[in-house]
Design a protein around this motif. Sequence first.
Motif, PDB file in Angstrom:
ATOM      1  N   VAL A  80      49.011 -30.698 -24.278  1.00 42.97           N
ATOM      2  CA  VAL A  80      47.787 -29.950 -24.525  1.00 42.97           C
ATOM      3  C   VAL A  80      48.066 -28.450 -24.349  1.00 42.97           C
ATOM      4  N   ILE A  81      47.791 -27.696 -25.389  1.00 44.22           N
ATOM      5  CA  ILE A  81      47.959 -26.234 -25.371  1.00 44.22           C
ATOM      6  C   ILE A  81      46.565 -25.600 -25.379  1.00 44.22           C
ATOM      7  N   MET A  82      46.318 -24.690 -24.461  1.00 48.30           N
ATOM      8  CA  MET A  82      45.007 -24.067 -24.321  1.00 48.30           C
ATOM      9  C   MET A  82      44.967 -22.720 -25.053  1.00 48.30           C
ATOM     10  N   ILE A  83      43.835 -22.433 -25.706  1.00 46.11           N
ATOM     11  CA  ILE A  83      43.586 -21.126 -26.327  1.00 46.11           C
ATOM     12  C   ILE A  83      42.612 -20.379 -25.427  1.00 46.11           C
ATOM     13  N   THR A  84      42.998 -19.203 -24.966  1.00 46.03           N
ATOM     14  CA  THR A  84      42.175 -18.485 -23.986  1.00 46.03           C
ATOM     15  C   THR A  84      41.863 -17.078 -24.461  1.00 46.03           C
ATOM     16  N   GLY A  85      40.749 -16.570 -23.937  1.00 49.88           N
ATOM     17  CA  GLY A  85      40.430 -15.166 -24.136  1.00 49.88           C
ATOM     18  C   GLY A  85      40.980 -14.354 -22.970  1.00 49.88           C
ATOM     19  N   HIS A  86      40.933 -13.040 -23.083  1.00 43.06           N
ATOM     20  CA  HIS A  86      41.508 -12.195 -22.030  1.00 43.06           C
ATOM     21  C   HIS A  86      40.756 -12.334 -20.711  1.00 43.06           C
ATOM     22  N   GLY A  87      39.508 -12.741 -20.750  1.00 39.85           N
ATOM     23  CA  GLY A  87      38.749 -12.868 -19.508  1.00 39.85           C
ATOM     24  C   GLY A  87      38.738 -14.275 -18.940  1.00 39.85           C
ATOM     25  N   ASP A  88      39.571 -15.128 -19.470  1.00 41.28           N
ATOM     26  CA  ASP A  88      39.549 -16.547 -19.053  1.00 41.28           C
ATOM     27  C   ASP A  88      40.741 -16.922 -18.175  1.00 41.28           C
TER      28      ASP A  88
END
Length: 381
Positions: A80-88
């Motif tokens: 599982v690869i996560m996509i994150t924002g800069h604030g996450d």
Amino acid sequence: MDKTPFTILIVDDEEDIREVLEIALMDMGHEVFLAPDGKKALELFEEQHPAIVITDIKMPVMGGIELLKQVKRRSPDTQVIMITGHGDMDLTIDSLKFGATDFITKPVNVDILEIAVTKAVDQLIAQQKLVEYTQKLELLVLEKTKLTDHLSSLGLMLGTVSHNIKGLLTNLDGGLFIARSGLQKKNFDDIAEGMDLLSQAVEKIKQLIMDILLYSKERSMDIQSVPLDQFIKDIQETMKMKLASHPIDFQVKSDNAPATLNLDPSSMMSALVNMLDNAVDACVEDKDQTGHIIRLTIEEKGDQLVIKIQDDGCGMDVETKSRIFDLFFSSKQVKGTGFGLFIARNIIAQHKGTITVESVKRRGTTFTIFLPLDPLPNQGV
């Protein structure tokens, strides 16, 4: 990057991101599925079982962290690869704790995406190789165990056979001595006694060799329709010599038996003769009475052929009865080979049959064989 194609599930509530990731991953040669949220993703996951899941952390309905937990619960090996924002970043750290393989940040860079997917693919290949290695190792351990058991069995067999041959040679020497003495004295009774001992020893040697061959050689059952009368006649002829010097009445009853028997005649004959030998030895060992009876009954019961061998000999105690079918076990010292009843049970099992034994000390023993009446196809054993 490894060229092996994998199935990948992309989960993101933004359609544009899903489309960009789909195009990039398909260019890498992978099969891609798309889902707008965690709930839809789980439904697709159950249907398609993708090897890799790429999911946004923050989504409506079900977020990426919960989806990660659900996927890992169902399939721990899925990457599982996560996509994150800069604030996450806090959520990203949590996702790694829950077993995420890697994370990429928005906006998604295709080169970084390829690196993350390559890492996931490498993990999958390593897991696959580990499984294959473990299976091969288990197979090697199993083969080693079988080899050890085989060598142990071979050593025990050699010891048992050597012990029995030594006893049979003693019987041969005894028979020769008595026969030669009778010739020198022109005593025909001694000659007859010596020849009788020689005949018994030769018969035992033949049986021992047959038992060894049956134990060591793989063979297929040759099921035939055998006339009942001929089968019984062959048994009676075989038993005639074995009973010649013993006061034992051998009785055969087959009134309710079918006219033909569906079995492998040579192997079943060997099984029955082994059990009849056991019955003869039990009668000879019983010194409490001078005359004995051995009964062979063959009858049809329902869809089964039932064969019984009954004797009124010495019987067996509980311990002997529990071990009577064990390989190399014999309660007869030099008189027994330790093969006979073990082989008999195996032959009956090859005929898809079963065997039971009832015995009471000093009251006799009954072997009961249950065989299917219908013909069996030839089968490897």
